[in-house]
Scaffold this active site. Sequence first.
Site, PDB file in Angstrom:
ATOM      1  N   LYS A 206       0.829  -1.207   0.000  1.00  0.00           N
ATOM      2  CA  LYS A 206       0.000   0.000   0.000  1.00  0.00           C
ATOM      3  C   LYS A 206       0.861   1.254   0.000  1.00  0.00           C
ATOM      4  O   LYS A 206       1.542   1.542   0.990  1.00  0.00           O
ATOM      5  CB  LYS A 206      -0.920   0.053   1.215  1.00  0.00           C
ATOM      6  CG  LYS A 206      -1.939   1.196   1.082  1.00  0.00           C
ATOM      7  CD  LYS A 206      -2.598   1.586   2.383  1.00  0.00           C
ATOM      8  CE  LYS A 206      -1.842   2.624   3.164  1.00  0.00           C
ATOM      9  NZ  LYS A 206      -1.762   3.948   2.559  1.00  0.00           N
ATOM     10  N   GLY A 258       6.998   4.438   8.489  1.00  0.00           N
ATOM     11  CA  GLY A 258       6.134   5.578   8.784  1.00  0.00           C
ATOM     12  C   GLY A 258       6.399   6.106  10.174  1.00  0.00           C
ATOM     13  O   GLY A 258       7.509   5.974  10.689  1.00  0.00           O
ATOM     14  N   SER A 259       5.364   6.663  10.789  1.00  0.00           N
ATOM     15  CA  SER A 259       5.573   7.321  12.086  1.00  0.00           C
ATOM     16  C   SER A 259       5.678   6.304  13.216  1.00  0.00           C
ATOM     17  O   SER A 259       5.141   5.201  13.136  1.00  0.00           O
ATOM     18  CB  SER A 259       4.412   8.273  12.363  1.00  0.00           C
ATOM     19  OG  SER A 259       3.255   7.531  12.691  1.00  0.00           O
ATOM     20  N   THR A 260       6.367   6.692  14.278  1.00  0.00           N
ATOM     21  CA  THR A 260       6.508   5.850  15.464  1.00  0.00           C
ATOM     22  C   THR A 260       5.147   5.589  16.097  1.00  0.00           C
ATOM     23  O   THR A 260       4.859   4.481  16.564  1.00  0.00           O
ATOM     24  CB  THR A 260       7.465   6.521  16.460  1.00  0.00           C
ATOM     25  OG1 THR A 260       8.776   6.494  15.887  1.00  0.00           O
ATOM     26  CG2 THR A 260       7.502   5.795  17.796  1.00  0.00           C
ATOM     27  N   GLU A 261       4.290   6.611  16.065  1.00  0.00           N
ATOM     28  CA  GLU A 261       2.950   6.484  16.643  1.00  0.00           C
ATOM     29  C   GLU A 261       2.180   5.329  15.986  1.00  0.00           C
ATOM     30  O   GLU A 261       1.629   4.450  16.669  1.00  0.00           O
ATOM     31  CB  GLU A 261       2.232   7.812  16.414  1.00  0.00           C
ATOM     32  CG  GLU A 261       0.992   8.012  17.202  1.00  0.00           C
ATOM     33  CD  GLU A 261       0.281   9.296  16.746  1.00  0.00           C
ATOM     34  OE1 GLU A 261       0.875  10.088  15.980  1.00  0.00           O
ATOM     35  OE2 GLU A 261      -0.870   9.477  17.150  1.00  0.00           O
ATOM     36  N   GLY A 263       3.515   2.957  14.157  1.00  0.00           N
ATOM     37  CA  GLY A 263       4.304   1.741  14.346  1.00  0.00           C
ATOM     38  C   GLY A 263       3.929   1.009  15.626  1.00  0.00           C
ATOM     39  O   GLY A 263       3.810  -0.215  15.641  1.00  0.00           O
ATOM     40  N   CYS A 314      13.189  10.520   7.408  1.00  0.00           N
ATOM     41  CA  CYS A 314      13.151  10.018   8.782  1.00  0.00           C
ATOM     42  C   CYS A 314      14.528  10.111   9.437  1.00  0.00           C
ATOM     43  O   CYS A 314      14.640  10.236  10.641  1.00  0.00           O
ATOM     44  CB  CYS A 314      12.629   8.590   8.811  1.00  0.00           C
ATOM     45  SG  CYS A 314      13.338   7.548   7.559  1.00  0.00           S
ATOM     46  N   GLU A 411       9.762  14.753  16.167  1.00  0.00           N
ATOM     47  CA  GLU A 411      10.080  14.761  14.739  1.00  0.00           C
ATOM     48  C   GLU A 411       9.156  15.735  14.014  1.00  0.00           C
ATOM     49  O   GLU A 411       7.940  15.627  14.102  1.00  0.00           O
ATOM     50  CB  GLU A 411       9.888  13.347  14.173  1.00  0.00           C
ATOM     51  CG  GLU A 411      10.314  13.241  12.726  1.00  0.00           C
ATOM     52  CD  GLU A 411      10.204  11.824  12.183  1.00  0.00           C
ATOM     53  OE1 GLU A 411       9.227  11.137  12.495  1.00  0.00           O
ATOM     54  OE2 GLU A 411      11.121  11.415  11.439  1.00  0.00           O
TER      55      GLU A 411
END
Lengths: 500, 296
Positions: A206, A258-261, A263, A314, A411
């Site tokens: 995706k 992608g973002s840590t959130e 993840g 990143c 970030e």
Amino acid sequence: MATTKKTATKKVAKKAAPSLKFNTAWEYAPALEGTSHVTIAPQYELFIDGKFVKPESGKYFNTINPATEANLSSIAEANAADVDKAVKAARKAYNGAWGKMSGAERAKYIFRISRMIQEKARELCVIETLDGGKPIRESRDIDIPLAANHFFYYAGWADKLDYAFPNRKPTSLGVAGQIIPWNFPLLMAAWKIAPALATGNTVVLKPAETTPLTALKLAEIIQECDLPPGVVNILTGAGATGAALVQHNDINKIAFTGSTEVGKLIQQACAGSSKKLTLELGGKAANIIFEDAPLDQAVEGIINGIFFNQGHVCCAGSRLFVQESVYKTVLRKLKDRMATLIVGNPLDKNTDIGAINSKQQLDTIHKYITIGKKEGAEMYQTDINLPRKGFYCKPTLFTDVAQSSRIAQEEIFGPVLTVQTFRTEDEVIEKANNTPYGLSAGVWTDKGSKIFNLTTKIRAGVVWANTYNKFDPTSPFGGYKESGYGREGGLQGLAGYLHI
Amino acid sequence: MSTNRLSILKTYKLYIGGQFPRTESGRSYKATNSKGDHLANMCWGSKKDVRDAIVSARAAWKGWSARAAFNRGQILYRIAEMLEGRSEQFVSELVSMDVTAQDAKEEVQDSIDRLVYYAGWCDKYQQVFGTVNPVASSHFNFSVPESTGVVGIVSKEASPLLSLVSLIAPAIAGGNTVVVIPSYSKPLAAISFAEVINDSDVPGGVINIITGKATELAPALAEHMDVNALVLGNESDELDKDAILKGTHNLKRIVAYHEINWKTEQGQSPYFILDLQETKTTWHPIENIGGAGAKY
């Protein structure tokens, strides 16, 4: 720091004659990359089982050019039913042709993809720039060649996997669900698909909702390469599509960048399942300049570290640490160099900094700039005019930044640099590691032993010494701590797609 | 001497930071065997004990991870030496906890051999798993494994000594420091093993052992923000799901070894070391003056 303020004021007073502002006396003539060789269809469908098919959802969304806000194409939005169709196709291909194929034959298909990306490089780089806003120079010289090279590198592994992990006979996992971000659209697709195919898995990928076009072009290439149907499926959509993919029961592997959130949410969603997981997440890299560094090169490294790809990286060197003794010099050189940066039309070959990827991201960056000012940091932006249409942000730096400041901790993912100072090696190691992230770092010094003291003590997956933001298919990339786990690139990049 | 001399009972305590404290909670539980013999009053460790142990493990990590790999190997070998010397004590302890005499003897021998196996790996896995990467630009680029940091370990009920050793050894061989929750039902060997560790030049804090209920202590390990990885060597799946959910707060590396039979060859490999390593890649430019650029 009082001295900093004084320097800044003096600079404003002398604004009339900035010595290095190349674009004032003589305007650069625009050097626009042509778009006549590019075909973008008015509408794109989902790529499932080797064919482009209409979405079960019946829904479409627009992808725009962030540099002009003009509509580029209408894109199918995959829902859970589409995800199920794609996973079934991938499973069928895994149990069928692809799963039974020898590594040597698999390799030939992957080599083919690499070659075809090279053949279509010019079209791909223009589409990448149109859809994502990155300068054509970067998509032409970095994104597209690296994507082709990544396929070429991993192709060669397909029949050599037994050599990669001593005393083991590694086997493939099955169906891999892969979710990629908008900052390096085609390159991230290559980072995901190439090792998955080389190790004998099949894929449902995706791409990000703001940058689906080059992934769809890759789908066309995959069709043209005659890959067996279902080996690679590409589903466009937003977060809900990604969530449906993560939650699907018949997937053996999730790879997410992608973002840590997000993840963390994915790690939770996969808890208790047998899905293998690799996560390449956010970062807040320290870029450390010692007094004995070659300062002009270091300044180039700072610029490249934070302004490459509008800071949508990143591993961006977003926290600059300068040794106190050279702070004034570095700051002056940095501001001079920033003044020469050309922000504007991404298709212009002179452009250094293109468009911010989306309105939403621009808002996020502005939010952080406001926070930085509120927290008492001193802001500096270059004195330039931004295009009236499109999403743009001036190159920005903050001085007088506290270690606890949100702009030094979180970030931002934009062209915003924070500058802090230090006196000793131990101090800067402590400061550099004082972050939940651990993706990358930079160290600038002429002293070899000092380099290795720093590179061994900094808790980050990639450390650039006297260089920054370099990438190569043979070089493993990925983070420590909350920047994720697993590696992409190199021999190590195979491990995430194999039972070892 | 009198034949009906009263024997001295051993007090089993926790092992934290190279010390043997009682649990701060003051709680204890009765360790018994199938015959109903009262073996000992074990410390029923608390979440606070776990937190104290993590603080010790973090403090010890800096020195342990930076120690020469060769030296770590010598220390692991030293643990094996000490265990060999006290074999009989461990055999009789295992027998008291329902292990047959033959199995107990084998378990102690396997545990010693496993320590020797990992002692040898301490300065070799880096060469097996490290790489020099032939990048296309003029750079020297190499990748090396580095310790993840502080590792929480939940051990098995069965084979209480061998499971414990098989889980601890690869973690510390790779430069990590550990906080371990040993077998609840067969806990004696774990604390006696702490005495072996304490006599083996292992710096305080590198290995910490907290006896108690895994259902209470494992979540404390999982949710702690200064633990980098969690090794689930236990039998229970319920515990895992909970641990993984809590472990996502700081993206812990979570590995589960339910299926591993530590008594077999499958129970030892450098891949257990690799499971608790990060890969660091370093780039440095190569001077490109006066002609062709050099490459690695």
